[in-house]
Design a protein around this motif. Sequence first.
Motif, PDB file in Angstrom:
ATOM      1  N   ALA A 491      65.786 -32.803  87.025  1.00  0.00           N
ATOM      2  CA  ALA A 491      66.443 -31.502  86.936  1.00  0.00           C
ATOM      3  C   ALA A 491      65.479 -30.354  87.220  1.00  0.00           C
ATOM      4  CB  ALA A 491      67.066 -31.322  85.551  1.00  0.00           C
ATOM      5  N   ALA A 492      64.175 -30.658  87.345  1.00  0.00           N
ATOM      6  CA  ALA A 492      63.170 -29.607  87.536  1.00  0.00           C
ATOM      7  C   ALA A 492      63.005 -29.212  89.002  1.00  0.00           C
ATOM      8  CB  ALA A 492      61.819 -30.062  86.976  1.00  0.00           C
ATOM      9  N   PHE A 493      63.653 -29.919  89.923  1.00  0.00           N
ATOM     10  CA  PHE A 493      63.509 -29.581  91.350  1.00  0.00           C
ATOM     11  C   PHE A 493      64.818 -29.872  92.065  1.00  0.00           C
ATOM     12  CE2 PHE A 493      62.083 -33.912  90.673  1.00  0.00           C
ATOM     13  CZ  PHE A 493      62.762 -34.636  91.634  1.00  0.00           C
ATOM     14  N   ASP A 494      65.052 -29.144  93.149  1.00  0.00           N
ATOM     15  CA  ASP A 494      66.229 -29.404  93.970  1.00  0.00           C
ATOM     16  C   ASP A 494      65.875 -29.560  95.447  1.00  0.00           C
ATOM     17  OD1 ASP A 494      65.593 -26.814  94.635  1.00  0.00           O
ATOM     18  OD2 ASP A 494      67.536 -25.948  94.089  1.00  0.00           O
ATOM     19  N   GLN A 495      64.550 -29.600  95.758  1.00  0.00           N
ATOM     20  CA  GLN A 495      64.094 -29.872  97.118  1.00  0.00           C
ATOM     21  C   GLN A 495      62.852 -30.754  97.043  1.00  0.00           C
ATOM     22  OE1 GLN A 495      64.639 -26.586 100.146  1.00  0.00           O
ATOM     23  NE2 GLN A 495      64.447 -25.314  98.326  1.00  0.00           N
ATOM     24  N   VAL A 496      62.653 -31.587  98.066  1.00  0.00           N
ATOM     25  CA  VAL A 496      61.513 -32.504  98.116  1.00  0.00           C
ATOM     26  C   VAL A 496      60.867 -32.399  99.494  1.00  0.00           C
ATOM     27  CG1 VAL A 496      60.790 -34.920  98.041  1.00  0.00           C
ATOM     28  CG2 VAL A 496      62.532 -34.101  96.454  1.00  0.00           C
ATOM     29  N   VAL A 497      59.521 -32.357  99.501  1.00  0.00           N
ATOM     30  CA  VAL A 497      58.775 -32.291 100.755  1.00  0.00           C
ATOM     31  C   VAL A 497      57.720 -33.393 100.750  1.00  0.00           C
ATOM     32  CG1 VAL A 497      57.466 -30.847 102.349  1.00  0.00           C
ATOM     33  CG2 VAL A 497      59.089 -29.789 100.751  1.00  0.00           C
ATOM     34  N   GLY A 498      57.759 -34.278 101.754  1.00  0.00           N
ATOM     35  CA  GLY A 498      56.749 -35.315 101.902  1.00  0.00           C
ATOM     36  C   GLY A 498      55.554 -34.786 102.681  1.00  0.00           C
ATOM     37  N   LEU A 499      54.379 -34.712 102.014  1.00  0.00           N
ATOM     38  CA  LEU A 499      53.198 -34.090 102.620  1.00  0.00           C
ATOM     39  C   LEU A 499      52.011 -35.041 102.663  1.00  0.00           C
ATOM     40  CD1 LEU A 499      53.400 -30.574 100.891  1.00  0.00           C
ATOM     41  CD2 LEU A 499      54.113 -31.180 103.214  1.00  0.00           C
ATOM     42  N   SER A 500      52.257 -36.339 102.547  1.00  0.00           N
ATOM     43  CA  SER A 500      51.148 -37.285 102.589  1.00  0.00           C
ATOM     44  C   SER A 500      50.713 -37.520 104.034  1.00  0.00           C
ATOM     45  CB  SER A 500      51.564 -38.611 101.949  1.00  0.00           C
ATOM     46  OG  SER A 500      52.380 -39.350 102.822  1.00  0.00           O
ATOM     47  N   ALA A 501      49.572 -38.210 104.182  1.00  0.00           N
ATOM     48  CA  ALA A 501      49.071 -38.530 105.522  1.00  0.00           C
ATOM     49  C   ALA A 501      49.839 -39.675 106.155  1.00  0.00           C
ATOM     50  CB  ALA A 501      47.583 -38.890 105.438  1.00  0.00           C
ATOM     51  N   ASN A 502      50.662 -40.351 105.383  1.00  0.00           N
ATOM     52  CA  ASN A 502      51.394 -41.532 105.852  1.00  0.00           C
ATOM     53  C   ASN A 502      52.822 -41.128 106.195  1.00  0.00           C
ATOM     54  OD1 ASN A 502      52.809 -43.979 106.088  1.00  0.00           O
ATOM     55  ND2 ASN A 502      51.375 -45.008 104.732  1.00  0.00           N
ATOM     56  N   GLU A 503      53.123 -41.056 107.483  1.00  0.00           N
ATOM     57  CA  GLU A 503      54.436 -40.596 107.918  1.00  0.00           C
ATOM     58  C   GLU A 503      55.569 -41.535 107.511  1.00  0.00           C
ATOM     59  OE1 GLU A 503      57.839 -39.851 110.634  1.00  0.00           O
ATOM     60  OE2 GLU A 503      56.505 -41.580 110.751  1.00  0.00           O
ATOM     61  N   PRO A 504      55.392 -42.874 107.603  1.00  0.00           N
ATOM     62  CA  PRO A 504      56.454 -43.760 107.111  1.00  0.00           C
ATOM     63  C   PRO A 504      56.714 -43.591 105.608  1.00  0.00           C
ATOM     64  CG  PRO A 504      54.997 -44.963 108.589  1.00  0.00           C
ATOM     65  CD  PRO A 504      54.358 -43.637 108.337  1.00  0.00           C
ATOM     66  N   TYR A 505      55.651 -43.334 104.833  1.00  0.00           N
ATOM     67  CA  TYR A 505      55.843 -43.117 103.396  1.00  0.00           C
ATOM     68  C   TYR A 505      56.643 -41.841 103.153  1.00  0.00           C
ATOM     69  CZ  TYR A 505      54.807 -42.081  98.518  1.00  0.00           C
ATOM     70  OH  TYR A 505      54.929 -41.768  97.191  1.00  0.00           O
ATOM     71  N   ASN A 506      56.345 -40.786 103.914  1.00  0.00           N
ATOM     72  CA  ASN A 506      57.123 -39.552 103.789  1.00  0.00           C
ATOM     73  C   ASN A 506      58.597 -39.808 104.088  1.00  0.00           C
ATOM     74  OD1 ASN A 506      54.802 -38.101 103.177  1.00  0.00           O
ATOM     75  ND2 ASN A 506      54.451 -37.468 105.298  1.00  0.00           N
ATOM     76  N   ALA A 507      58.853 -40.669 105.081  1.00  0.00           N
ATOM     77  CA  ALA A 507      60.235 -41.004 105.423  1.00  0.00           C
ATOM     78  C   ALA A 507      60.902 -41.769 104.281  1.00  0.00           C
ATOM     79  CB  ALA A 507      60.277 -41.824 106.713  1.00  0.00           C
ATOM     80  N   LEU A 508      60.149 -42.677 103.635  1.00  0.00           N
ATOM     81  CA  LEU A 508      60.695 -43.413 102.493  1.00  0.00           C
ATOM     82  C   LEU A 508      61.058 -42.465 101.349  1.00  0.00           C
ATOM     83  CD1 LEU A 508      58.466 -46.622 102.203  1.00  0.00           C
ATOM     84  CD2 LEU A 508      60.920 -46.529 102.648  1.00  0.00           C
ATOM     85  N   VAL A 509      60.164 -41.512 101.086  1.00  0.00           N
ATOM     86  CA  VAL A 509      60.420 -40.529 100.031  1.00  0.00           C
ATOM     87  C   VAL A 509      61.679 -39.726 100.356  1.00  0.00           C
ATOM     88  CG1 VAL A 509      59.547 -38.419  98.947  1.00  0.00           C
ATOM     89  CG2 VAL A 509      58.023 -40.367  99.291  1.00  0.00           C
ATOM     90  N   SER A 510      61.799 -39.304 101.606  1.00  0.00           N
ATOM     91  CA  SER A 510      62.978 -38.530 102.012  1.00  0.00           C
ATOM     92  C   SER A 510      64.250 -39.350 101.847  1.00  0.00           C
ATOM     93  CB  SER A 510      62.830 -38.078 103.473  1.00  0.00           C
ATOM     94  OG  SER A 510      61.697 -37.239 103.629  1.00  0.00           O
ATOM     95  N   GLY A 511      64.196 -40.609 102.281  1.00  0.00           N
ATOM     96  CA  GLY A 511      65.365 -41.470 102.148  1.00  0.00           C
ATOM     97  C   GLY A 511      65.719 -41.755 100.697  1.00  0.00           C
ATOM     98  N   HIS A 512      64.705 -41.779  99.836  1.00  0.00           N
ATOM     99  CA  HIS A 512      64.940 -42.059  98.414  1.00  0.00           C
ATOM    100  C   HIS A 512      65.674 -40.911  97.727  1.00  0.00           C
ATOM    101  CE1 HIS A 512      64.093 -43.708  94.420  1.00  0.00           C
ATOM    102  NE2 HIS A 512      63.674 -42.506  94.059  1.00  0.00           N
ATOM    103  N   PHE A 513      65.290 -39.669  98.051  1.00  0.00           N
ATOM    104  CA  PHE A 513      65.870 -38.520  97.364  1.00  0.00           C
ATOM    105  C   PHE A 513      67.080 -37.926  98.081  1.00  0.00           C
ATOM    106  CE2 PHE A 513      61.603 -38.521  95.492  1.00  0.00           C
ATOM    107  CZ  PHE A 513      61.914 -38.321  94.145  1.00  0.00           C
ATOM    108  N   ALA A 514      67.307 -38.309  99.343  1.00  0.00           N
ATOM    109  CA  ALA A 514      68.417 -37.727 100.098  1.00  0.00           C
ATOM    110  C   ALA A 514      69.781 -37.945  99.449  1.00  0.00           C
ATOM    111  CB  ALA A 514      68.413 -38.261 101.537  1.00  0.00           C
ATOM    112  N   PRO A 515      70.103 -39.164  98.943  1.00  0.00           N
ATOM    113  CA  PRO A 515      71.429 -39.330  98.327  1.00  0.00           C
ATOM    114  C   PRO A 515      71.637 -38.459  97.094  1.00  0.00           C
ATOM    115  CG  PRO A 515      70.460 -41.474  98.849  1.00  0.00           C
ATOM    116  CD  PRO A 515      69.381 -40.446  99.042  1.00  0.00           C
ATOM    117  N   GLU A 516      70.564 -38.156  96.374  1.00  0.00           N
ATOM    118  CA  GLU A 516      70.681 -37.358  95.148  1.00  0.00           C
ATOM    119  C   GLU A 516      70.756 -35.873  95.441  1.00  0.00           C
ATOM    120  OE1 GLU A 516      67.990 -36.269  91.209  1.00  0.00           O
ATOM    121  OE2 GLU A 516      67.515 -38.042  92.382  1.00  0.00           O
ATOM    122  N   LEU A 517      69.876 -35.388  96.337  1.00  0.00           N
ATOM    123  CA  LEU A 517      69.773 -33.951  96.584  1.00  0.00           C
ATOM    124  C   LEU A 517      70.555 -33.498  97.808  1.00  0.00           C
ATOM    125  CD1 LEU A 517      65.928 -33.514  95.944  1.00  0.00           C
ATOM    126  CD2 LEU A 517      67.796 -33.183  94.318  1.00  0.00           C
ATOM    127  N   GLY A 518      70.855 -34.433  98.710  1.00  0.00           N
ATOM    128  CA  GLY A 518      71.430 -34.060  99.998  1.00  0.00           C
ATOM    129  C   GLY A 518      70.356 -34.087 101.060  1.00  0.00           C
TER     130      GLY A 518
END
Length: 642
Positions: A491-518
């Motif tokens: 509940a403390a955030f409503d947007q997520v930004v993947g800023l790691s050096a690993n682009e596939p990991y950033n994509a995983l993070v985005s895919g993980h939070f997309a169903p919850e946040l949009g």
Amino acid sequence: MDQFDFALAAAGSSELIFACALIGALGIGAQWIAWRIQAPAIVLMALAGLAVGPLWTVIFGEPLLNPEKVFNGGSNELLRPIVSLAVAVILFEGGLVLKFENLRDAGAAVRRMVFLGGPLAWALGTFAAHYAAGLDWGSSVVFAGVLVVTGPTVIMPLLRQSKLGGRTGQFLKWEGIVNDPVGALFAVAAFEIIRVAATGESILGKGAMIIVAAALGVGLGFAFGWAIVRAFRQGWTPEYLKAPIIFASIILCYALAEMIEKEIGLVAVTAYGMTLANSRLAGLAELRKFKEDIAVLLVSGVFVILTANLTPDVIRRALTWNTLAFLMAMLFIVRPLSVWIATWGTLKRNEAILLGWIAPRGIVAVAVSSLFATLLEDLGRRGDSRFYFSGAEQITPLAFAMVFVTVVLHGFTIGPLARRLGLARKERPGVLLVGVNPWSIDLAKVLKDVGIEPILADNNWRRLRPAREAGLNTFFGEVLSEEAEVRLDHAAFDQVVGLSANEPYNALVSGHFAPELGRHRVYQLSAQDTEEEDPRAIGMGTRGRTLIRRGRGYDGLIRDHYRGWTFGKTKLTEEYDLAEYRKDRPKADIIAEIRPDGTLIFLGPNREARGGDGVTLISFGPAREMEVAKEPEDISSDGNQG
């Protein structure tokens, strides 16, 4: 079959097809409208069913959708099996998120609410249903067991809407998850005992048989879960068949359990889901996503069917002083007393007040109530039954009344009450920055300077140390882990930004939070440092939205950061607009803009800065460009006036 019979059959088939299409359109349409206007989906789905059922009957004389006639016409008896199978899948999904370690992680208050508060609410609810609503004892016991459930699908949107986090938000979240299958199990146990008493069988002997049957149902669910886990781990099934196999096995598990003993199927599929949830099976998140999609379809369909199946006469009989008395008892006596007694000594006074009020019911309460209402009515009509369940026909409208009242009342009051009790966040939700490095730390600093609370997350303690020393909010751990579901305050955030050096990991993070946040609220850096399309890069459909612009990747940002580029924030005015800003800083990257109402908008391809009076721009550029602007509001992230 003669020509006339064939014509009747064809007409019936067309009516069934139209009914199925209408149910799907109304259910999914209501969910979409609810998403667009940020309203409780459960209320809009129920209103859709009422509109084409009893309301249509009042206006035009007969319903546009009559599930009883369509699905039970002729020799077919499809309505109850359809609802039963839908409830089975919904309960399986509830079991799929119920892990034994959740009881440990949720804290003492939730454990006491489950083991003490649940039975207490069941007992108090039975008295309320009998004395206030006027139901017979049998119907009261079954109905009160179902109402123990507080729907997690209703709770989570309320938590985000009210900015309620911390221990209070965690309590409501985990109570809903853990109690989701518990109420259904209470109802199953109560119905089986009542069925034995109603048919005149030996309660002691039949009770032992019920316990054995329930144990067999649990064992069957465990066996199905164990078999599926073993098959998936050994690679005996291809990936594309895993989700369909799960779905088909739920139906098979339910059917086999029903052959052992009626209504034990609900216990079996819940045990099946719990077995998978506690198996640590790889890829379970993807399977859970498939089940959520199926559950959305079933929830939509069941809700429209159940509300459309109500008649104006049933609704009129439900709109009585008894119904009002029942709702008042459940809201102001049963819930507060069960919470206060069960959690005595574990909650603060303001927490107990809020938790004693907030308990919205959801789809499980309505679906399971309607199923058992039908079973009780059938049991009362049987020739060998010694009882007539006078209140069974009132259970479904009472369940809908409970859902409407709790969702609307709690939805409108949770925010003001949480603020009045000092439990809500005073600030708006921030942003989760996943991946800690010098660039993301400085971005977090400038966001904090403009009133946006960032959370820096990383699973490396050494990388987090500079952020902690700078006084920034941090999360140590893997955001993709199941532990983060409990420890990380969503509940403390409503947007997520993947800023790691690993682009596939950033994509995983985005895919993980997309169903919850949009998907429109999850971002990541560009895959490479050139604007040319790379056929080897991760596809746009499986990654987050690109931050800044294409070709502005991690390596380039870090390199420029070490070359002395800095962050800045610039408040635009009518005299110093976006065009003037771009003239002064031609090389600077505009990362985000903050609208006058405080809304944070991250920029990227097809999301150019709009500018305007009062808009604050967050930028990253050469130090010499940052020194050009002379507005007092323009301050670089290191605190020096630009």
